[in-house]
Motif scaffolding. Structure first.
Motif, short mmCIF file in Angstrom:
data_model
loop_
_atom_site.label_atom_id
_atom_site.label_comp_id
_atom_site.label_asym_id
_atom_site.label_seq_id
_atom_site.Cartn_x
_atom_site.Cartn_y
_atom_site.Cartn_z
N PRO A 100 0.79 -1.23 0.00
CA PRO A 100 0.00 0.00 0.00
C PRO A 100 0.83 1.28 0.00
CG PRO A 100 -1.00 -1.59 1.46
CD PRO A 100 0.29 -2.21 1.00
N GLY A 101 1.88 1.36 0.83
CA GLY A 101 2.69 2.57 0.88
C GLY A 101 3.40 2.84 -0.44
N ALA A 102 3.82 1.77 -1.12
CA ALA A 102 4.48 1.93 -2.42
C ALA A 102 3.50 2.40 -3.48
CB ALA A 102 5.12 0.62 -2.85
N VAL A 103 2.26 1.91 -3.40
CA VAL A 103 1.24 2.36 -4.36
C VAL A 103 1.02 3.86 -4.22
CG1 VAL A 103 -1.20 2.22 -4.99
CG2 VAL A 103 0.10 0.12 -4.56
N SER A 104 0.85 4.32 -2.99
CA SER A 104 0.55 5.74 -2.74
C SER A 104 1.71 6.65 -3.12
CB SER A 104 0.20 5.95 -1.26
OG SER A 104 -0.92 5.18 -0.90
N HIS A 118 3.91 8.44 -22.40
CA HIS A 118 3.85 7.37 -23.40
C HIS A 118 2.39 7.01 -23.67
CE1 HIS A 118 8.17 6.92 -22.79
NE2 HIS A 118 7.95 6.80 -21.49
N PRO A 119 1.74 7.66 -24.61
CA PRO A 119 0.31 7.46 -24.85
C PRO A 119 -0.06 6.03 -25.22
CG PRO A 119 1.10 9.43 -25.97
CD PRO A 119 2.30 8.71 -25.46
N ARG A 120 0.88 5.26 -25.75
CA ARG A 120 0.59 3.88 -26.14
C ARG A 120 0.75 2.89 -24.99
NH1 ARG A 120 4.76 2.89 -30.56
NH2 ARG A 120 3.83 0.80 -30.56
N LEU A 121 1.16 3.39 -23.84
CA LEU A 121 1.38 2.54 -22.66
C LEU A 121 0.20 2.66 -21.71
CD1 LEU A 121 3.45 0.69 -21.20
CD2 LEU A 121 4.32 2.76 -20.08
N THR A 122 -0.26 1.51 -21.19
CA THR A 122 -1.38 1.50 -20.24
C THR A 122 -0.92 0.86 -18.93
OG1 THR A 122 -2.94 1.23 -22.07
CG2 THR A 122 -3.75 0.76 -19.85
N PRO A 123 -0.53 1.66 -17.94
CA PRO A 123 -0.15 1.10 -16.64
C PRO A 123 -1.39 0.63 -15.87
CG PRO A 123 0.75 3.32 -16.96
CD PRO A 123 -0.32 3.11 -17.98
N ARG A 124 -1.25 -0.50 -15.22
CA ARG A 124 -2.32 -1.02 -14.36
C ARG A 124 -1.70 -1.42 -13.02
NH1 ARG A 124 -5.82 -5.75 -16.72
NH2 ARG A 124 -6.64 -3.99 -17.95
N ILE A 125 -2.23 -0.87 -11.95
CA ILE A 125 -1.64 -1.07 -10.61
C ILE A 125 -2.49 -2.05 -9.80
CG2 ILE A 125 -1.06 0.07 -8.43
CD1 ILE A 125 -0.52 2.61 -10.05
N ARG A 126 -1.81 -2.90 -9.06
CA ARG A 126 -2.49 -3.83 -8.15
C ARG A 126 -1.81 -3.74 -6.79
NH1 ARG A 126 -4.13 -10.01 -9.65
NH2 ARG A 126 -4.96 -10.65 -7.61
N GLU A 127 -2.59 -3.43 -5.76
CA GLU A 127 -2.06 -3.38 -4.40
C GLU A 127 -1.93 -4.79 -3.87
OE1 GLU A 127 -3.61 -0.38 -1.51
OE2 GLU A 127 -4.14 -2.19 -0.38
#
Length: 302
Positions: A100-104, A118-127
């Protein structure tokens, strides 16, 4: 010819510890997972499973094969990325995971900057906590994870994961405004030995860091309250219910009636970036790592 799918089942048994746990992660039945490994053994002419009480375990031959299996898997992933790459620009889905702390503090701002750059890049985050991050990487459900190393614990599965230091995150002593130590810029932890303490609850890794830091200073903190969430910890300190060690990455609102003090002992935790071997050469992962490195000095200085 080795079937890479069967080889992955063997690697999963080693990673998860049992055939049943590996089967559950792979959405197999235990008997189907065992059958895959036995078939692989027949192809290679060696036994890869042997009885162990009421269960089975990997044989010495299987353990020797695993050393090669991880290298084969890493080389195969590099080959796949090379075939898919049409240029050196980050593109596609980038799966990020972290505690959690790293996500924030790290992953959220990094993902925003990456998406803008980078408009062609789609980051997706998972806690996810560290153990789950390693599972996500192993299963191919994460490309890059940020994890908190446990004190005095060697990096997990050195050959299977590429683990590198990102930053040493210092801990500060947090006291209520008006506290007897609040006017100080730097304190020794032993000066707070008799205070009531707010300590992260188990099994939070930070609990180990806090207890280790206090132990190194010569005392066991009298725990008055347990709190995993740093916002809760800050609120407890603000209400005069105790003191706490808080990592520098944890943001303390300016409006909170608390004071953050530097510790003379300089306790700190190690934050690591983790990928599968070879993944750091991927354009998207490399861009994310560069963005994280850019963020670190700003966060620690702040």
């Amino acid at each position: 010819m080795i079937d890479l799918r069967r080889l992955h089942v063997l690697r999963a048994v080693d990673h998860y510890g049992t055939v049943r746990a590996a089967a559950e992660a792979l959405h197999f039945t235990p008997s189907a997972a065992s059958q895959q490994i036995r078939q692989l053994g027949r192809e290679l002419g060696v036994a890869l499973l042997e009885p162990h009480g009421r269960r089975v375990r990997l044989t010495p031959a299987a353990q020797r094969l695993l050393a090669h299996a991880d290298e084969i898997q890493a080389r195969w992933e590099v080959a796949e990325r090379d075939l898919r790459a049409d240029d050196d620009q980050p593109a596609g889905l980038l799966r990020l995971a972290g505690f959690p702390g790293a996500v924030s503090a790290l992953l959220a701002p990094a993902a925003a900057a990456l998406a803008a750059r980078h408009p062609r890049l789609t980051p997706r985050i998972r806690e996810a906590e560290a153990a789950d991050c390693f599972d996500l990487l192993f299963d191919g459900d994460a490309d890059l994870a940020v994890v908190e190393a446990k004190p005095d614990e060697p990096p997990r599965d050195r050959a299977r994961f590429d683990q590198r230091p990102l930053l040493d995150d210092p801990f500060d002593l947090l006291v209520p405004a008006g506290h007897r130590l609040a006017a100080r810029e730097r304190v020794e932890l032993a000066e707070a030995a008799d205070e009531p303490w707010i300590v992260p609850g188990a099994p939070c890794t930070c609990r180990t860091h806090v207890l280790s830091a206090c132990g190194a200073a010569g005392f066991t903190p009298p725990v008055a309250h347990d709190a995993v969430n740093w916002e809760a910890t800050i609120a407890l300190v603000a209400h005069g219910l105790g003191v706490a060690l808080v990592p520098r990455l944890a943001r303390v609102p300016e409006s909170a009636p608390v004071v953050r003090l530097t510790c003379a002992e300089e306790p700190r935790r190690k934050i690591l970036t983790v990928t599968r071997p070879g993944a750091r050469g991927d354009a998207a992962v490399a861009a994310a790592l560069a963005e994280l490195e850019r963020l670190v000095p700003v966060l620690i200085a702040g």
